[in-house]
Write an enzyme that holds these catalytic residues in place. Structure first.
Site, PDB file in Angstrom:
ATOM      1  N   GLY A  45      -3.031   4.158   8.358  1.00 53.20           N
ATOM      2  CA  GLY A  45      -2.095   3.046   8.367  1.00 53.20           C
ATOM      3  C   GLY A  45      -1.462   2.828   9.728  1.00 53.20           C
ATOM      4  N   GLY A  46      -0.685   1.751   9.835  1.00 53.07           N
ATOM      5  CA  GLY A  46       0.084   1.484  11.034  1.00 53.07           C
ATOM      6  C   GLY A  46      -0.663   0.825  12.170  1.00 53.07           C
TER       7      GLY A  46
ATOM      8  CG  ASP B 160      -5.861  -3.143   3.639  1.00 52.46           C
ATOM      9  OD1 ASP B 160      -4.878  -2.925   4.353  1.00 52.46           O
ATOM     10  OD2 ASP B 160      -6.382  -2.271   2.911  1.00 52.46           O
TER      11      ASP B 160
ATOM     12  N   GLY C 297      -8.998   3.747   7.704  1.00 50.18           N
ATOM     13  CA  GLY C 297      -8.880   5.188   7.880  1.00 50.18           C
ATOM     14  C   GLY C 297      -7.464   5.680   8.016  1.00 50.18           C
TER      15      GLY C 297
ATOM     16  N   GLY D 182      -2.494  -4.343   9.154  1.00 48.79           N
ATOM     17  CA  GLY D 182      -1.574  -4.884  10.142  1.00 48.79           C
ATOM     18  C   GLY D 182      -0.773  -6.089   9.681  1.00 48.79           C
TER      19      GLY D 182
ATOM     20  N   GLY E 210       1.248  -2.012   4.150  1.00 48.74           N
ATOM     21  CA  GLY E 210       1.773  -0.665   3.979  1.00 48.74           C
ATOM     22  C   GLY E 210       3.097  -0.505   4.704  1.00 48.74           C
ATOM     23  CB  SER E 211       3.917   0.502   8.177  1.00 47.96           C
ATOM     24  OG  SER E 211       3.039  -0.376   8.873  1.00 47.96           O
TER      25      SER E 211
ATOM     26  CG  MET F  43     -11.363   2.428   2.321  1.00 45.51           C
ATOM     27  SD  MET F  43      -9.992   2.355   3.498  1.00 45.51           S
ATOM     28  CE  MET F  43      -8.633   2.735   2.383  1.00 45.51           C
TER      29      MET F  43
ATOM     30  CG  MET G 174     -11.380  -3.284   5.443  1.00 52.17           C
ATOM     31  SD  MET G 174      -9.821  -2.797   4.641  1.00 52.17           S
ATOM     32  CE  MET G 174      -9.018  -1.860   5.961  1.00 52.17           C
TER      33      MET G 174
ATOM     34  CB  SER H 210      -0.911   0.020   1.222  1.00 53.20           C
ATOM     35  OG  SER H 210      -1.562   1.270   1.322  1.00 53.20           O
TER      36      SER H 210
ATOM     37  CG  ASP I 184      -5.265   2.055   1.179  1.00 55.44           C
ATOM     38  OD1 ASP I 184      -6.174   1.218   1.049  1.00 55.44           O
ATOM     39  OD2 ASP I 184      -4.145   1.771   1.643  1.00 55.44           O
TER      40      ASP I 184
ATOM     41  CG  MET J  46      -8.689   6.620   2.930  1.00 60.23           C
ATOM     42  SD  MET J  46      -7.767   6.635   4.484  1.00 60.23           S
ATOM     43  CE  MET J  46      -6.747   5.176   4.292  1.00 60.23           C
TER      44      MET J  46
ATOM     45  CG  HIS K  27      -9.489  -0.358  -0.345  1.00 58.36           C
ATOM     46  ND1 HIS K  27      -8.925  -0.617   0.890  1.00 58.36           N
ATOM     47  CD2 HIS K  27     -10.834  -0.465  -0.166  1.00 58.36           C
ATOM     48  CE1 HIS K  27      -9.879  -0.858   1.762  1.00 58.36           C
ATOM     49  NE2 HIS K  27     -11.042  -0.765   1.153  1.00 58.36           N
TER      50      HIS K  27
ATOM     51  CG  HIS L  57      -3.839  -1.738  -1.577  1.00 62.51           C
ATOM     52  ND1 HIS L  57      -4.842  -2.614  -1.938  1.00 62.51           N
ATOM     53  CD2 HIS L  57      -4.367  -0.940  -0.625  1.00 62.51           C
ATOM     54  CE1 HIS L  57      -5.931  -2.366  -1.223  1.00 62.51           C
ATOM     55  NE2 HIS L  57      -5.664  -1.343  -0.420  1.00 62.51           N
TER      56      HIS L  57
END
Length: 222
Positions: free
Chosen positions: A142-143, A173, A140, A175, A195-196, A66, A135, A7, A33, A35, A64, A31
Site C-alpha cells: 500500500g501507499g 485500485d 504488492g 493511490g 487504503g491509506s 493477488m 490496478m 482496503s 487484499d 497476497m 482481491h 476491500h
C-alpha cells in the site's frame, strides 16, 4: 453511482473490527487484499481473516486475490464469506475456468490487470465477469502513488464495457485519494479502492463522503 471500497490493508489490524465499524455507514464494500509472496512481493491474509471480517460487517466483501493459481483457493474464500472474488488475468492459465468456478459458487467474479498488462486480455472474458479491476499501481504493498497512464486504460475498458452491453462494474485500485479521485471517475471508473486514502485520515466517514462529493459535476479538485 460512485462506490468506495476501503482496503483494510491500511487499517490497524490490532483493532480491525473497530476500524471496519467506522466505515460501516459510509463505504459500499470492504476491500480485502490477499497476497501470497509469489505473485506479488508481500504476504497478507487468508480465509480465516475474511471469515472474521464477515462476522463484523454487513457490507459486501470485495476480495482481491493477488495470488498464483487462484483456482486452488476460490472455494475457500467463497466459504469464508466473500461476496466478490477478483483474480488476476496474469496469475492463471485458465481464466475463463476460474471465473466460471467463482460464479458457480454463487459469488460475483472479477478480473484484474496490472499496469503493464494490455486491456485486450479482457476481451474474451467480458461476457462472463461482474467486475473489472484496473490496478493503478504495481500490486504488492500500500501507499503507492497513482500511475497517470492508468487513466487511458480506464477509458479503454469503459468503452469495452459499454460495447458489451453488460452491467460490469469498473473498479480502480492504487493511490486513490480525495484530491485525485475525480480523474479516474471522469475516465470511466465507478468503484474506488482506497487504503491509506481512507484509513490514513482522521475521520474515515468524512473522507468517504468527500471522495463521493468530489465526483459530483459541480465539484473541482482543490
Amino acid at each position: 453511482m460512485i462506490k468506495i471500497s476501503p482496503s483494510i490493508l491500511s487499517a490497524d489490524f490490532a483493532r480491525l473490527a473497530d476500524e471496519i465499524r467506522l466505515i460501516e455507514d459510509f463505504a459500499d464494500y470492504v476491500h480485502v487484499d490477499v497476497m501470497d509472496g509469489h505473485f506479488v512481493p508481500n504476504i497478507t491474509i487468508g480465509p480465516p481473516v475474511v471469515e472474521a471480517v464477515r462476522r463484523v460487517t454487513r457490507l459486501p466483501l470485495d476480495v482481491h486475490l493477488m495470488i498464483e493459481e487462484p483456482e486452488r483457493f476460490v472455494e475457500s474464500f467463497a466459504r469464508a464469506g466473500s461476496d466478490i472474488i477478483t483474480v488476476h488475468a496474469e496469475a492463471t492459465r485458465h481464466l475463463n475456468r476460474v471465473v466460471e468456478s467463482i460464479k458457480e459458487l454463487g459469488r460475483k467474479a472479477g478480473v484484474s490487470i496490472n499496469p503493464a498488462t494490455p486491456v485486450n486480455v479482457l476481451e474474451d472474458i467480458m461476457g462472463d465477469v461482474d467486475f473489472i479491476l484496473i490496478m493503478s499501481v504495481n500490486p504488492g504493498w500500500g501507499g503507492q502513488s497513482f500511475i497517470p497512464g492508468s487513466l487511458k486504460k480506464i477509458s479503454a475498458v469503459r468503452r469495452m464495457i459499454e460495447e458489451s452491453g453488460r452491467p460490469v462494474e469498473l473498479e480502480v485500485d492504487g493511490g486513490i485519494k480525495v484530491n485525485n479521485i475525480k480523474e479516474p471517475f471522469d475516465a470511466g471508473a465507478g468503484v474506488f479502492v482506497s487504503g491509506s486514502g481512507v484509513f490514513g485520515t482522521k475521520d474515515y466517514g468524512a473522507t468517504i463522503i468527500e471522495m463521493k462529493n468530489r465526483c459530483l459535476p459541480d465539484r473541482e479538485p482543490r
